[in-house]
Design a protein around this motif. Sequence first.
Motif, PDB file in Angstrom:
ATOM      1  N   LEU A 712       0.587  -1.123  -0.020  1.00 29.72           N
ATOM      2  CA  LEU A 712       0.124  -0.024  -0.078  1.00 29.72           C
ATOM      3  C   LEU A 712       0.952   1.410   0.113  1.00 29.72           C
ATOM      4  O   LEU A 712       2.111   1.158   0.774  1.00 29.72           O
ATOM      5  CB  LEU A 712      -0.910   0.035   1.292  1.00 29.72           C
ATOM      6  N   ALA A 713       0.359   2.210  -0.599  1.00 25.05           N
ATOM      7  CA  ALA A 713       1.195   3.405  -0.814  1.00 25.05           C
ATOM      8  C   ALA A 713       0.732   4.329   0.379  1.00 25.05           C
ATOM      9  O   ALA A 713      -0.321   4.346   0.794  1.00 25.05           O
ATOM     10  CB  ALA A 713       0.868   4.313  -2.309  1.00 25.05           C
ATOM     11  N   SER A 714       1.864   5.316   0.706  1.00 22.86           N
ATOM     12  CA  SER A 714       1.665   6.355   1.719  1.00 22.86           C
ATOM     13  C   SER A 714       0.850   7.652   1.086  1.00 22.86           C
ATOM     14  O   SER A 714       0.764   7.631  -0.288  1.00 22.86           O
ATOM     15  CB  SER A 714       2.919   6.749   2.241  1.00 22.86           C
ATOM     16  N   VAL A 715       0.347   8.305   1.730  1.00 18.52           N
ATOM     17  CA  VAL A 715      -0.168   9.679   1.268  1.00 18.52           C
ATOM     18  C   VAL A 715       0.639  10.278   0.035  1.00 18.52           C
ATOM     19  O   VAL A 715       0.253  10.831  -0.836  1.00 18.52           O
ATOM     20  CB  VAL A 715      -1.047  10.365   2.134  1.00 18.52           C
ATOM     21  N   LYS A 716       1.834  10.452   0.637  1.00 20.14           N
ATOM     22  CA  LYS A 716       2.915  11.247   0.192  1.00 20.14           C
ATOM     23  C   LYS A 716       3.062  10.649  -1.324  1.00 20.14           C
ATOM     24  O   LYS A 716       3.295  11.183  -2.270  1.00 20.14           O
ATOM     25  CB  LYS A 716       4.293  11.349   0.804  1.00 20.14           C
ATOM     26  N   GLU A 717       3.073   9.177  -1.475  1.00 19.62           N
ATOM     27  CA  GLU A 717       3.325   8.480  -2.626  1.00 19.62           C
ATOM     28  C   GLU A 717       2.352   8.443  -3.395  1.00 19.62           C
ATOM     29  O   GLU A 717       2.213   8.458  -4.656  1.00 19.62           O
ATOM     30  CB  GLU A 717       3.991   7.035  -2.443  1.00 19.62           C
ATOM     31  N   ILE A 718       0.859   8.550  -2.844  1.00 22.88           N
ATOM     32  CA  ILE A 718      -0.054   8.665  -3.684  1.00 22.88           C
ATOM     33  C   ILE A 718      -0.276  10.169  -4.424  1.00 22.88           C
ATOM     34  O   ILE A 718      -0.634  10.367  -5.651  1.00 22.88           O
ATOM     35  CB  ILE A 718      -1.528   8.630  -2.770  1.00 22.88           C
ATOM     36  N   LYS A 719       0.419  11.105  -3.678  1.00 16.88           N
ATOM     37  CA  LYS A 719       0.281  12.499  -4.471  1.00 16.88           C
ATOM     38  C   LYS A 719       1.450  12.416  -5.420  1.00 16.88           C
ATOM     39  O   LYS A 719       1.168  12.894  -6.723  1.00 16.88           O
ATOM     40  CB  LYS A 719       0.694  13.520  -3.546  1.00 16.88           C
ATOM     41  N   ALA A 720       2.491  11.841  -5.346  1.00 15.70           N
ATOM     42  CA  ALA A 720       3.314  11.414  -6.359  1.00 15.70           C
ATOM     43  C   ALA A 720       2.875  10.797  -7.745  1.00 15.70           C
ATOM     44  O   ALA A 720       3.072  11.138  -8.829  1.00 15.70           O
ATOM     45  CB  ALA A 720       4.732  10.951  -5.867  1.00 15.70           C
ATOM     46  N   LEU A 721       2.218   9.785  -7.252  1.00 13.02           N
ATOM     47  CA  LEU A 721       1.513   8.798  -8.207  1.00 13.02           C
ATOM     48  C   LEU A 721       0.495   9.817  -9.054  1.00 13.02           C
ATOM     49  O   LEU A 721       0.456   9.441 -10.307  1.00 13.02           O
ATOM     50  CB  LEU A 721       0.917   7.587  -7.705  1.00 13.02           C
ATOM     51  N   TYR A 722      -0.319  10.336  -8.434  1.00 14.31           N
ATOM     52  CA  TYR A 722      -1.291  11.108  -9.117  1.00 14.31           C
ATOM     53  C   TYR A 722      -0.739  12.133 -10.006  1.00 14.31           C
ATOM     54  O   TYR A 722      -1.019  12.333 -11.093  1.00 14.31           O
ATOM     55  CB  TYR A 722      -2.093  11.922  -7.943  1.00 14.31           C
ATOM     56  N   ASP A 723       0.414  12.871  -9.858  1.00 15.62           N
ATOM     57  CA  ASP A 723       1.045  13.918 -10.497  1.00 15.62           C
ATOM     58  C   ASP A 723       1.644  13.127 -11.941  1.00 15.62           C
ATOM     59  O   ASP A 723       1.431  13.539 -12.688  1.00 15.62           O
ATOM     60  CB  ASP A 723       1.964  14.719  -9.782  1.00 15.62           C
ATOM     61  N   PHE A 724       2.182  11.812 -11.594  1.00 16.96           N
ATOM     62  CA  PHE A 724       2.629  11.237 -12.535  1.00 16.96           C
ATOM     63  C   PHE A 724       1.749  10.990 -13.534  1.00 16.96           C
ATOM     64  O   PHE A 724       1.970  11.076 -14.825  1.00 16.96           O
ATOM     65  CB  PHE A 724       3.311   9.891 -11.987  1.00 16.96           C
ATOM     66  N   GLY A 725       0.555  10.277 -13.010  1.00 13.53           N
ATOM     67  CA  GLY A 725      -0.584   9.894 -13.907  1.00 13.53           C
ATOM     68  C   GLY A 725      -1.524  10.959 -14.939  1.00 13.53           C
ATOM     69  O   GLY A 725      -1.587  10.873 -15.885  1.00 13.53           O
ATOM     70  N   LYS A 726      -1.371  12.032 -14.135  1.00 16.94           N
ATOM     71  CA  LYS A 726      -1.940  13.357 -14.838  1.00 16.94           C
ATOM     72  C   LYS A 726      -1.056  13.935 -16.001  1.00 16.94           C
ATOM     73  O   LYS A 726      -1.439  14.124 -17.158  1.00 16.94           O
ATOM     74  CB  LYS A 726      -2.200  14.407 -13.603  1.00 16.94           C
ATOM     75  N   ARG A 727       0.148  13.975 -15.789  1.00 14.16           N
ATOM     76  CA  ARG A 727       1.315  14.426 -16.955  1.00 14.16           C
ATOM     77  C   ARG A 727       1.393  13.342 -17.901  1.00 14.16           C
ATOM     78  O   ARG A 727       1.601  13.709 -19.011  1.00 14.16           O
ATOM     79  CB  ARG A 727       2.579  14.585 -15.953  1.00 14.16           C
ATOM     80  N   LEU A 728       1.407  11.914 -17.422  1.00 12.39           N
ATOM     81  CA  LEU A 728       1.546  10.908 -18.548  1.00 12.39           C
ATOM     82  C   LEU A 728       0.152  11.082 -19.232  1.00 12.39           C
ATOM     83  O   LEU A 728       0.424  10.702 -20.779  1.00 12.39           O
ATOM     84  CB  LEU A 728       1.697   9.447 -17.903  1.00 12.39           C
ATOM     85  N   LYS A 729      -0.834  11.069 -18.790  1.00 15.44           N
ATOM     86  CA  LYS A 729      -2.424  11.259 -19.589  1.00 15.44           C
ATOM     87  C   LYS A 729      -2.281  12.502 -20.602  1.00 15.44           C
ATOM     88  O   LYS A 729      -2.529  12.277 -21.780  1.00 15.44           O
ATOM     89  CB  LYS A 729      -3.416  11.361 -18.600  1.00 15.44           C
ATOM     90  N   LYS A 730      -1.646  13.417 -20.120  1.00 11.41           N
ATOM     91  CA  LYS A 730      -1.341  14.631 -20.968  1.00 11.41           C
ATOM     92  C   LYS A 730      -0.424  14.331 -22.114  1.00 11.41           C
ATOM     93  O   LYS A 730      -0.961  14.808 -23.213  1.00 11.41           O
ATOM     94  CB  LYS A 730      -1.252  15.870 -20.092  1.00 11.41           C
ATOM     95  N   VAL A 731       0.753  13.625 -21.915  1.00 11.60           N
ATOM     96  CA  VAL A 731       1.858  13.314 -22.930  1.00 11.60           C
ATOM     97  C   VAL A 731       0.865  12.510 -23.941  1.00 11.60           C
ATOM     98  O   VAL A 731       1.201  12.665 -25.145  1.00 11.60           O
ATOM     99  CB  VAL A 731       2.709  12.833 -22.124  1.00 11.60           C
ATOM    100  N   ILE A 732       0.505  11.393 -23.521  1.00 13.26           N
ATOM    101  CA  ILE A 732       0.050  10.544 -24.686  1.00 13.26           C
ATOM    102  C   ILE A 732      -1.474  11.013 -25.259  1.00 13.26           C
ATOM    103  O   ILE A 732      -1.852  10.439 -26.079  1.00 13.26           O
ATOM    104  CB  ILE A 732      -0.324   9.168 -24.067  1.00 13.26           C
ATOM    105  N   SER A 733      -2.108  11.864 -24.747  1.00 12.17           N
ATOM    106  CA  SER A 733      -3.337  12.561 -25.382  1.00 12.17           C
ATOM    107  C   SER A 733      -2.839  13.418 -26.465  1.00 12.17           C
ATOM    108  O   SER A 733      -3.818  14.055 -27.113  1.00 12.17           O
ATOM    109  CB  SER A 733      -4.329  13.249 -24.230  1.00 12.17           C
TER     110      SER A 733
END
Length: 733
Positions: A712-733
């Motif tokens: 399970l991820a910590s809250v800090k890691e969740i924030k980092a993962l969310y930022d990664f996912g948002k930017r990845l979605k933007k790149v591949i879109s």
Amino acid sequence: MNKKNKNIKTFFKTLPKNIFSGFVVSLIALPLGLGLAMASDAPPIAGIIAAIVGGIVVSILGGSHVTIVGPGNGLVGVLLVAITTLGLESAYVAIMFSGVLLLLLGFFRMGALADFFPSSAIQGMLAAIGLIILGKQFHIMLAHKIKRADTIDYLLEIPFTINDAVHYENKGLIFAAFAGILSLTIMLFYTKIRNKYLQLIPAPMWIVILSIGFSYYFEFALHEPNPIAPEYMVSGIPSIQKIIADIPTPNFSGIWSFAFLGSVLALTLISSIESLLSIKAVDQLDPEKRRSNVNRDLKALGVATIGSGLLGGLNVVTVIARSSVNVNQGASNRSSNFFHALFLVAFIVFFSTQLTRIPLPALMAILVFTGYKLASPKVITKMFSIGKEQLIIFFVTLIVTLKIGLITGIIAGVITTFIIHVIINRHLGIGLFIRNFLKPNVLMFKEQGEKDNYYVSVKHFCSFINYFRLKKHLNAIPENKDVVVDFSLCNFVDDTVLENIHDYQELFDKRGGHFDVVGLDMHDTETKHPFASRRLLPVPKIIKNSLTRRQTSMENLAKNYNLTYTSKRHKKVSFLNSFSFFATKHINHIYNKLSDNDRAITFFDIEFSEGELITKEDLRKTMLHIDLKFDIPEFTLDKEGFLEKVSAFAGFKDIPIENHEDFSNRFYLLGKNEAGIAKFFNDDVTHFFESNPYYHVESNGNALLIFGKERLASVKEIKALYDFGKRLKKVIS
């Protein structure tokens, strides 16, 4: 400038603040030392001797930084029994023997002793000590001396003492009782008067100043004797020369009696617990965020207690109230403890005759207030909010301590706690504790690729019985690092552990680190209190009232990022079945779900199982799902490691990306449609992965599944993962 010279320069630079802080603390220590000694049936000077000897010895030999030592509230009842049953000379020997035991506890590194006592039992013991102090001193505060069998009788007699005080006809008793009531009023309302000049002098010292001023007013202004009855005035304050000349002769005649040995054990137990709890609390107040060497402090307290007993003083313990004042006045090192002792010496040398002008009821009012604070109804409310079972532990410890004694009371609290833990976990049975008691239940390591990330996994059960194992690992982690403590494999976590974990979270936050607790979201609890004991049920229920600190942080994260959060379990997980990661795994449910408004990006914790029958194992992870609304090639992307290189020999072909040799060396890319995948990983997408942290990324053709660690991820890691996912979605879109 080397470190030694820098420390010396800092010491002299901060010296004025530490001298001032020592002076302010001495203003509190003086009346408290007198009062605690008299409440223990010892000579008034005995409390001052303990503070002086302790302040000098512990400031030189101790391992803490901003603590103050002296006579402690918790020892009043034990000292009273010891002095009454053994006599004063033998009681001094018992004090010295308890100092020797404290010294041995320090040498044998038993600083973790306090961790073996459940929080509710300690609260019950402290409340009992508070009632002992309040019950016996309340009557003296109202100028009414009585003799009763035990503390409960003293408490039951309070209404009759109040009634007698109302009907006093003796002028001396009326003035004595008035001094007690006025002093108690000052203690109750002093903190509510927000005046920085008035509060330069602590409330106990105001009581001393007003008492002495009252005496001089009658003597010089009215030319009359002090109207307070002489038997209710402080007496027997000797000069320094007389203290040295009258050093008591130790009486070793009864050292093998049960009464003597019981007193020594009780004095050692209460001294060590009160000191260790105070040191732990003061460390959290330290502005420089230092951690005390508790074993070194125990040695110093032991030496100080031996010296104090030899000179006719009480036990020396670390005290929380005076230490808190010390920190608030800007103290930065142990010199403030030393100067507090020197100022007390000055008071005795220059003002010993003035101290005899203080009425006993005034000093007893200070102790009555202290006793009330220890046994306040708020303590019971707190216990009830944590859980009903905590009230049982609290009251068993309280009543047994009052009726029998402190050692028996704390043992009764420990046994009661263990029995309740077995009952709470009845579906697992006593076998949970017996089977796993001797097993190491904590695993800690630095996570690969994360320089500052520590991962601690706790298995089986974690309670006051074996908390020392977890604490040992946590103490080895620098407080400015990141740590994740995972309880997902732990069947039961008790309130003592959760309270200590909360302290670690605050400590790491203050010192620039990050302390996250995961894996408690599937544990059940009776109340919403963050310290409520948590147990893993066969069919866990996630309810609003039992949100963990991590879940509460996820709720706040949802508000800050405009997401929707729910802690409920969801069985509808068909959207995950088409991902190759779950091809051989069974998904039980997802929970702790975070999603954006159009549900394109969704976070969740997931529970799934690998294997069957005896090989079946339940696992939990935190994952991110991105619904793309358009088609992309199916692929799996991982960091390339040893296992990935070996798998190439088994026929799993890593797809190279042309003109991106660094990417191909660092990442392991699999998929059937090689041409489509190579086209998808264009320059923008490839550069994105090269310049960001590693995650497992998987495509099922129209969605992405992303996750990091095998946990399970910590809250800090969740924030980092969310930022990664948002930017990845933007790149591949």
